[in-house]
Design an enzyme around this catalytic site. Structure first.
Site, PDB file in Angstrom:
ATOM      1  CE1 TYR A  62     -25.176  16.303 -17.793  1.00  0.00           C
ATOM      2  CE2 TYR A  62     -23.507  16.227 -19.506  1.00  0.00           C
ATOM      3  CZ  TYR A  62     -24.804  16.018 -19.093  1.00  0.00           C
ATOM      4  OH  TYR A  62     -25.736  15.509 -19.986  1.00  0.00           O
ATOM      5  N   GLY A  83     -25.329  12.803 -28.044  1.00  0.00           N
ATOM      6  CA  GLY A  83     -24.685  14.086 -28.304  1.00  0.00           C
ATOM      7  C   GLY A  83     -25.700  15.190 -28.049  1.00  0.00           C
TER       8      GLY A  83
HETATM    9  P1  NDP Z   1     -34.452  18.069 -19.665  1.00  0.00           P
HETATM   10  O1  NDP Z   1     -33.870  19.140 -18.798  1.00  0.00           O
HETATM   11  O2  NDP Z   1     -35.194  18.445 -20.886  1.00  0.00           O
HETATM   12  O3  NDP Z   1     -35.408  17.108 -18.769  1.00  0.00           O
HETATM   13  C1  NDP Z   1     -34.904  16.591 -17.575  1.00  0.00           C
HETATM   14  C2  NDP Z   1     -35.909  15.662 -16.943  1.00  0.00           C
HETATM   15  O4  NDP Z   1     -35.281  15.093 -15.762  1.00  0.00           O
HETATM   16  C3  NDP Z   1     -37.171  16.350 -16.458  1.00  0.00           C
HETATM   17  O5  NDP Z   1     -38.270  15.478 -16.595  1.00  0.00           O
HETATM   18  C4  NDP Z   1     -36.870  16.597 -14.974  1.00  0.00           C
HETATM   19  O6  NDP Z   1     -38.029  16.707 -14.151  1.00  0.00           O
HETATM   20  C5  NDP Z   1     -36.111  15.332 -14.637  1.00  0.00           C
HETATM   21  N1  NDP Z   1     -35.310  15.458 -13.419  1.00  0.00           N
HETATM   22  C6  NDP Z   1     -34.325  16.356 -13.177  1.00  0.00           C
HETATM   23  N2  NDP Z   1     -33.862  16.185 -11.915  1.00  0.00           N
HETATM   24  C7  NDP Z   1     -34.574  15.156 -11.372  1.00  0.00           C
HETATM   25  C8  NDP Z   1     -34.603  14.538 -10.114  1.00  0.00           C
HETATM   26  N3  NDP Z   1     -33.786  14.912  -9.128  1.00  0.00           N
HETATM   27  N4  NDP Z   1     -35.499  13.546  -9.900  1.00  0.00           N
HETATM   28  C9  NDP Z   1     -36.352  13.147 -10.886  1.00  0.00           C
HETATM   29  N5  NDP Z   1     -36.378  13.703 -12.098  1.00  0.00           N
HETATM   30  C10 NDP Z   1     -35.510  14.707 -12.333  1.00  0.00           C
HETATM   31  O7  NDP Z   1     -33.210  17.111 -20.000  1.00  0.00           O
HETATM   32  P2  NDP Z   1     -32.852  16.331 -21.365  1.00  0.00           P
HETATM   33  O8  NDP Z   1     -34.040  15.656 -21.878  1.00  0.00           O
HETATM   34  O9  NDP Z   1     -32.062  17.223 -22.225  1.00  0.00           O
HETATM   35  O10 NDP Z   1     -31.822  15.232 -20.795  1.00  0.00           O
HETATM   36  C11 NDP Z   1     -32.218  13.926 -20.452  1.00  0.00           C
HETATM   37  C12 NDP Z   1     -30.967  13.122 -20.129  1.00  0.00           C
HETATM   38  O11 NDP Z   1     -30.126  13.085 -21.284  1.00  0.00           O
HETATM   39  C13 NDP Z   1     -30.131  13.713 -19.012  1.00  0.00           C
HETATM   40  O12 NDP Z   1     -29.555  12.683 -18.243  1.00  0.00           O
HETATM   41  C14 NDP Z   1     -29.053  14.464 -19.753  1.00  0.00           C
HETATM   42  O13 NDP Z   1     -27.887  14.629 -18.974  1.00  0.00           O
HETATM   43  C15 NDP Z   1     -28.830  13.540 -20.938  1.00  0.00           C
HETATM   44  N6  NDP Z   1     -28.211  14.170 -22.076  1.00  0.00           N
HETATM   45  C16 NDP Z   1     -28.824  15.223 -22.705  1.00  0.00           C
HETATM   46  C17 NDP Z   1     -28.232  15.803 -23.799  1.00  0.00           C
HETATM   47  C18 NDP Z   1     -28.857  16.942 -24.520  1.00  0.00           C
HETATM   48  O14 NDP Z   1     -28.199  17.503 -25.409  1.00  0.00           O
HETATM   49  N7  NDP Z   1     -30.093  17.329 -24.227  1.00  0.00           N
HETATM   50  C19 NDP Z   1     -26.942  15.328 -24.314  1.00  0.00           C
HETATM   51  C20 NDP Z   1     -26.394  14.208 -23.593  1.00  0.00           C
HETATM   52  C21 NDP Z   1     -27.020  13.662 -22.515  1.00  0.00           C
HETATM   53  P3  NDP Z   1     -38.775  18.153 -13.995  1.00  0.00           P
HETATM   54  O15 NDP Z   1     -39.540  18.357 -15.278  1.00  0.00           O
HETATM   55  O16 NDP Z   1     -39.653  17.971 -12.809  1.00  0.00           O
HETATM   56  O17 NDP Z   1     -37.704  19.174 -13.819  1.00  0.00           O
END
Ligand code: NDP
Length: 241
Positions: A148, A179
């Protein structure tokens, strides 16, 4: 301003859903993509009226076809938020090649696949806003997240390189490094680990998805054309330690 069209990958849950909602509130025509959680996507669509599109952001051909369909339905994409992401955490000793590939492809490969799909159009029209969602753990690394941290660190390099290509064309490319934020992704972190993480956040709490979305709105504004190749840290001050 005519209604601009915005695409948010992973726009149906967590941070992406907050971005999609805020974009819609600001008058954008929004396409929220997702991978496989139909129940969450349909609930989101029913609540918000935002169009949802199911395709795998890791699949180059699916992204080209998906963006073509979105542009046919809504119009040319002027804003792209590369937000889709997953974790497959493990220490190096247990990390498999498959866990490595899944995380690199979803977090970093998707940025290439989707940016490629909108790039020609943005160049031709002389306007574009791309925001890539990185992570504090791409800036500082994190125990058990070799895959990651590498993917997110790659996003920060991708952002700076693509920003240089877009700069003379009216296209800005920026990143946000959130974060720890209250979403399903963080709900998967064991409570005792989370407690130690929160103790290191100066504001003393997790972030909210809306607080990350606020940063996206700032970077995509029409009058934000002088901000490019930047990474905005939104992490309650954790980046200072
Ligand atoms: P969630 O797990 O809550 O949501 C992830 C979303 O991404 C879902 O809509 C999921 O779709 C979609 N997704 C996952 N894989 C794919 C794929 N292969 N193709 C299309 N869509 C996909 O994640 P977060 O909201 O927590 O995170 C959002 C972003 O922020 C990410 O990039 C994460 O790494 C980053 N981030 C998050 C942090 C946190 O603390 N939450 C901190 C730092 C960065 P589906 O619903 O169909 O699974």
């Amino acid at each position: 301003m005519a209604e601009r069209v915005a695409i948010v990958t992973g726009g149906t849950r967590g941070i992406g859903a907050a971005v999609s909602r805020m974009l819609k509130d600001k008058g954008y025509k929004v396409a929220a993509t997702y991978a496989g959680n139909d129940a969450a996507a349909q609930k989101f669509k029913a609540e918000t009226g935002i169009a949802v599109y199911k395709f795998d952001a890791c699949d180059f051909a699916a992204c080209q076809a998906g963006v073509a369909q979105i542009e046919k339905d809504l119009g040319p994409a002027e804003v792209l938020v590369n937000n889709a992401g997953i974790t497959r955490d493990s220490t190096m000793r247990r990390l498999t090649r498959d866990m490595w590939d899944q995380v690199i492809d979803t977090n970093l490969g998707s940025c290439f696949n989707m940016s490629k799909a909108v790039w020609e159009g943005m160049n031709t029209r002389g306007f574009g806003r791309i925001v890539n969602i990185g992570s504090i753990n791409g800036q500082g690394g994190q125990y058990g997240q070799v895959n990651y941290a590498a993917a997110k660190s790659g996003i920060h390099g991708f952002t700076k390189a693509l920003a240089q290509e877009g700069a003379s064309k009216g296209i800005t490319v920026n990143a946000i490094a959130p974060g720890y934020t209250e979403t399903d992704m963080v709900a998967a972190v064991p409570a005792n680990v989370l407690e130690k993480i929160v103790a290191k956040i100066p504001v003393g709490r997790l972030g909210k998805a809306d607080e990350i979305a606020r940063g996206v709105m700032f970077l995509i504004a029409d009058d934000a054309g002088f901000i490019t190749g930047s990474t905005l840290s939104i992490n309650g001050g954790q980046h200072m330690y």
